[in-house]
Design an enzyme around this catalytic site. Structure first.
Site, mmCIF file in Angstrom:
data_model
loop_
_atom_site.group_PDB
_atom_site.id
_atom_site.type_symbol
_atom_site.label_atom_id
_atom_site.label_comp_id
_atom_site.label_asym_id
_atom_site.label_seq_id
_atom_site.Cartn_x
_atom_site.Cartn_y
_atom_site.Cartn_z
ATOM 1 C CG ASN A 264 -2.377 11.674 2.553
ATOM 2 O OD1 ASN A 264 -1.836 10.773 1.896
ATOM 3 N ND2 ASN A 264 -2.025 11.933 3.792
ATOM 4 C CE LYS A 265 -5.029 5.699 4.487
ATOM 5 N NZ LYS A 265 -6.062 4.861 3.802
ATOM 6 N NE ARG B 175 0.134 1.426 3.405
ATOM 7 C CZ ARG B 175 1.135 2.255 3.616
ATOM 8 N NH1 ARG B 175 2.368 1.812 3.785
ATOM 9 N NH2 ARG B 175 0.941 3.551 3.657
ATOM 10 N N GLY B 176 0.251 2.408 -0.151
ATOM 11 C CA GLY B 176 1.018 3.637 -0.340
ATOM 12 C C GLY B 176 1.110 3.876 -1.839
ATOM 13 C CB ALA B 177 0.289 6.860 -3.889
ATOM 14 C CG ASP C 222 -3.163 7.795 -1.585
ATOM 15 O OD1 ASP C 222 -2.872 8.210 -0.447
ATOM 16 O OD2 ASP C 222 -3.006 6.623 -1.947
HETATM 17 O O1 MRU Z 1 -4.491 3.251 2.222
HETATM 18 P P1 MRU Z 1 -3.014 3.441 2.095
HETATM 19 O O2 MRU Z 1 -2.239 2.887 3.242
HETATM 20 O O3 MRU Z 1 -2.503 2.957 0.754
HETATM 21 O O4 MRU Z 1 -2.828 5.013 2.116
HETATM 22 C C1 MRU Z 1 -1.543 5.558 2.017
HETATM 23 C C2 MRU Z 1 -1.528 7.024 2.158
HETATM 24 O O5 MRU Z 1 -2.534 7.671 2.315
HETATM 25 C C3 MRU Z 1 -0.198 7.706 1.998
HETATM 26 O O6 MRU Z 1 -0.157 8.881 2.746
HETATM 27 C C4 MRU Z 1 0.028 8.060 0.516
HETATM 28 O O7 MRU Z 1 -0.201 6.959 -0.302
HETATM 29 C C5 MRU Z 1 1.400 8.555 0.282
HETATM 30 S S1 MRU Z 1 2.602 7.284 0.482
HETATM 31 C C6 MRU Z 1 4.118 7.876 0.059
#
Ligand code: MRU
Length: 357
Positions: free
Chosen positions: A252-253, A51-53, A242
């Site tokens: 974002n989250k 996970r994470g963009a 994201d």
């Molecule tokens: O649901 P996730 O864990 O994939 O969400 C991740 C985030 O919101 C991060 O802040 C975002 O992807 C940036 S990661 C460098």
């Protein structure tokens, strides 16, 4: 993981296969998944083993490379058909992180361009491109870290939301990469780690990473952030994204918006660190960004003393992201440098500069 463990995701030539840290198991266990089909890569993205963009983008790239490397067809035309099917499946995994679409488009362009040279060239070109996406990500994060570290002073306490570290990227991280760079520069930093309900990426993953790097930190509940901001204990907020719209609104989250509101009310700067691949110039503003709504069980499945918290049969809503309007963002930290308001202009300038290089 830049000296600490290994890359979050990598290509295994012997499989061929995609190898990734299973983030569902962290911090209890450091285990790796070895995936041999693009379908299993899609499942790993959907279920958030990765996970994470930026990491999702890299996974999609390797997923398509796997589809090509594992295909039994002898015809370039048929492989193209198989790749478009695989792309469709991967595209459907998570809707908000634009890096997913960015990486898929980049891979399909390479497939199309190499088709005339025959199937073996096509296969190799896709594996090479996925590897390039991964390698570039690490280099980009280092540049983001170097640009952003100037915003952190010796002795600062920083609130960080979600996980934006090595685990959310191929390696090193974006917002957490900035914090790591400042730490590597010898600055004394303290991080207040938002636990980040409901999946607890902060409490589970960011705290685990900060432990590995030796950066002092404490976990706070998401709703405690306002308390620390109001008491003047916090120098800055660091988050990732994201998707960033053309006007600088950021998806974002979930919880980032409330955090940014509280920070603005207390004159604390909000820095968003993200690669240019997270900026979606086709999306004019945050309103048009699709927000993933995940299963209510992620909110409801918590226990206290072995007993469920909520009454049986409770319903829940579970948006995974929110939109922070650009007026609440102090600066975007990208590999092309620091982008300041007005973001529509600084974003457009950053891309023109990139295109020229
Ligand atoms: O649901 P996730 O864990 O994939 O969400 C991740 C985030 O919101 C991060 O802040 C975002 O992807 C940036 S990661 C460098």
């Amino acid at each position: 993981m830049c000296g600490v463990i290994v890359r979050t995701i990598s290509w295994d030539t012997h499989g061929p296969a995609v190898r990734m840290i299973d983030q569902q198991r962290l911090p209890t266990a450091v285990e790796f998944l070895t995936l041999e089909t693009y379908e299993s890569v899609a499942t790993a993205i959907r279920e958030m083993s990765i996970r994470g963009a930026p990491a999702i983008g890299a996974a999609a790239g390797f997923g398509l490379a796997l589809a090509a490397a594992r295909s039994s067809t002898g015809s370039a035309q048929d492989l193209w058909q198989e790749l478009t099917t695989a792309a469709e499946v991967l595209r459907g995994t998570r809707p908000t992180a634009v890096n997913l679409l960015w990486a898929i488009n980049r891979m399909l362009k390479v497939a199309e361009a190499s088709m005339v040279s025959g199937i073996e060239t096509m296969r190799q070109a896709l594996v090479d491109e996925a590897q390039r996406i991964a390698d570039e990500d690490v280099e980009i994060n280092r540049r983001i870290g170097a640009y952003g570290a100037s915003f952190i002073k010796n002795g600062d306490t920083i609130i960080h939301h979600c996980n934006t570290g090595a685990l959310a990227t191929v390696d090193f991280g974006t917002a957490l990469g900035v914090i790591r760079t400042a730490h590597e520069d010898g600055k004394r930093i303290h991080v207040l780690v938002d636990e980040t309900r409901p999946r607890l990426q902060g409490a589970r993953l960011t705290a685990w990473e900060l432990d590995q790097y030796g950066i002092p930190h404490e976990i706070i509940t998401d709703n405690a952030a306002g308390y620390f901001l109001q008491r003047g204990e916090v120098a800055s907020i660091f988050v990732g994204a994201d998707r960033v719209a053309a006007n600088g609104d950021i998806a974002n989250k979930i919880g980032t918006y409330m955090l940014a509101l509280a920070a603005n009310d207390n004159d604390v700067p909000v820095y968003c660190a993200a690669p240019l691949s997270t900026i979606d110039r086709k999306t004019a503003s945050g309103e048009a960004i699709p927000i993933e709504e995940r299963d209510p069980s992620e909110v409801l499945d918590i226990q206290r003393g072995g007993m469920p918290i909520s009454p049986q049969g409770s319903k829940a809503r579970n948006p995974a992201f929110d939109i922070t309007p650009h007026r609440l963002v102090t600066a975007l930290i990208t590999e092309a440098g620091i982008l300041e308001p007005p973001f529509d202009q600084s974003i457009s300038h950053a891309f023109h500069h990139e295109d020229e290089e």
